[in-house]
Design an enzyme around this catalytic site. Structure first.
Site, PDB file in Angstrom:
ATOM      1  N   CYS A  78       0.839  -1.205   0.000  1.00  0.00           N
ATOM      2  CA  CYS A  78       0.000   0.000   0.000  1.00  0.00           C
ATOM      3  C   CYS A  78       0.876   1.258   0.000  1.00  0.00           C
ATOM      4  O   CYS A  78       1.544   1.527  -0.979  1.00  0.00           O
ATOM      5  CB  CYS A  78      -0.969  -0.041   1.181  1.00  0.00           C
ATOM      6  SG  CYS A  78      -2.338   1.110   0.997  1.00  0.00           S
TER       7      CYS A  78
ATOM      8  N   HIS B  25      -3.501  -5.557   0.934  1.00  0.00           N
ATOM      9  CA  HIS B  25      -2.850  -5.782   2.227  1.00  0.00           C
ATOM     10  C   HIS B  25      -2.784  -7.259   2.605  1.00  0.00           C
ATOM     11  O   HIS B  25      -3.718  -7.768   3.243  1.00  0.00           O
ATOM     12  CB  HIS B  25      -3.636  -5.053   3.320  1.00  0.00           C
ATOM     13  CG  HIS B  25      -3.473  -3.575   3.302  1.00  0.00           C
ATOM     14  ND1 HIS B  25      -2.428  -2.933   3.940  1.00  0.00           N
ATOM     15  CD2 HIS B  25      -4.204  -2.610   2.709  1.00  0.00           C
ATOM     16  CE1 HIS B  25      -2.532  -1.628   3.748  1.00  0.00           C
ATOM     17  NE2 HIS B  25      -3.597  -1.399   3.008  1.00  0.00           N
TER      18      HIS B  25
ATOM     19  N   GLU C 232      -1.010  -8.525   4.940  1.00  0.00           N
ATOM     20  CA  GLU C 232      -0.877  -8.649   6.405  1.00  0.00           C
ATOM     21  C   GLU C 232      -2.235  -8.545   7.095  1.00  0.00           C
ATOM     22  O   GLU C 232      -2.375  -8.947   8.240  1.00  0.00           O
ATOM     23  CB  GLU C 232       0.113  -7.601   6.948  1.00  0.00           C
ATOM     24  CG  GLU C 232      -0.440  -6.203   7.153  1.00  0.00           C
ATOM     25  CD  GLU C 232      -0.648  -5.423   5.861  1.00  0.00           C
ATOM     26  OE1 GLU C 232      -0.427  -5.990   4.767  1.00  0.00           O
ATOM     27  OE2 GLU C 232      -1.052  -4.245   5.947  1.00  0.00           O
TER      28      GLU C 232
END
Lengths: 83, 224
Positions: B84, B201, B203
């Site tokens: 990002c 994302h 994560e």
């Protein structure tokens, strides 16, 4: 040394979509204005001391190249005047 | 040790550390004004809004002193993953080609998207099959991938596109493109296979408690 003001104008390259300009254009149209197109530019005014206008322009040019503009999407131009 | 570089305004640094730790990696946050630890074996440029997105997303962070160390480490083969805002920083710093700029919608897009794995023959995608569809969250206002025609052709020819936005069935369509990215590109490799950036994302989709673990494969790329 002379003090100069270098104006760096950064704009999107032709053909690169500008969603903010499009949104602004639509807002103007909602207000009743008639327009064909609208483009944004970003303008930076940099005061700096240099031996002559060429040096001032070269330094402002490097600032644009290394930070103010992103060469992938932007064109830029530099204009220098004595402050 | 995987260094998760924390800039002023980063906000996915803790998530990255938590997800990497869950995968068994030793990971810690490194403040951008501190030097990269000598034992750094991997680097994450996390998501967030470094420097308040002043000028352009990632523009300021890309020119901060720690990025010189990151580029040097990358040149030595230390794997670097930008997520990002970290992807914006990667492009702004020249680690990866192109730019991530204002979404075509001119809106901040926060949603789940489907991604098609374009090249499964990289450390970041080895956990997937080519053509596999995974689901990851996005949350960005400047995620539209832009690159000049020659650069894009080269990227495709070199098989450096990792993920494209697609529909649930894996078809790459305009409707499935959340931000107007060129070629629906969501993630790419840098000059070397050890450098990757992506707007979605991983994560945030790496812990079972979050209901989606599709992103674990990307983070597993640090194993090499």
């Amino acid at each position: 040394m002379t003090t100069y003001t270098a104006t760096v104008t950064v704009r999107l390259k032709r053909g690169v979509l500008d969603p903010e300009a499009e949104t602004t254009k639509r807002a103007l149209e909602r207000l009743g204005f008639e327009l064909d197109a609208l483009r944004f530019t970003e303008r930076y005014e940099v005061d700096l001391d240099a031996a002559d206008a060429d040096e001032a322009e070269a330094r402002a040019d490097e600032m644009a190249e290394r930070l103010l503009a992103n060469p992938t999407i932007h064109d830029y131009e530099v204009a220098v005047v004595e402050a | 040790m995987i260094a998760v570089v924390q800039f002023g305004g980063s906000n996915c640094d803790r998530d990255a550390v938590r997800a990497l730790s869950d995968l068994g990696f030793e990971a810690e946050r490194v403040w951008h004004e501190d030097p990269l630890p000598e034992e750094t074996t991997g680097i994450v440029l996390p998501g967030g809004f470094s420097y308040g997105d002043y000028l352009r997303g990632g523009a300021m962070a890309a020119r901060s002193p720690i990025m010189k160390s990151v580029r040097e480490a990358a040149a030595e083969g230390v794997p670097v993953l930008g997520v990002c805002n970290g992807a914006q920083i990667g492009c702004e710093s020249g680690l990866t080609p192109g730019a991530f700029t204002t979404n075509a919608s001119a809106r901040f897009q926060c949603e789940h998207v489907y991604l098609r794995v374009e090249n499964a023959d990289t450390r970041w995608t080895a956990a997937y099959e080519e053509g596999e569809v995974i689901e990851l969250p996005i949350a960005h206002g400047e995620g539209r991938f832009e690159l000049d025609a020659d650069g894009y052709e080269e990227l495709e020819a070199d098989d450096r596109i990792l993920f494209r936005y697609c529909d649930e069935d894996g078809t790459v369509t305009d409707e499935a493109n959340p931000n107007g990215s060129l070629g629906n590109v969501a993630g790419i490799l840098g000059d070397s296979e050890s450098i990757a950036v992506l707007m979605p994302h991983p994560e945030r989709a790496s812990l079972p408690q979050l209901g989606n673990t599709d992103g674990r494969g990307v983070l597993a790329g640090f194993e090499g």
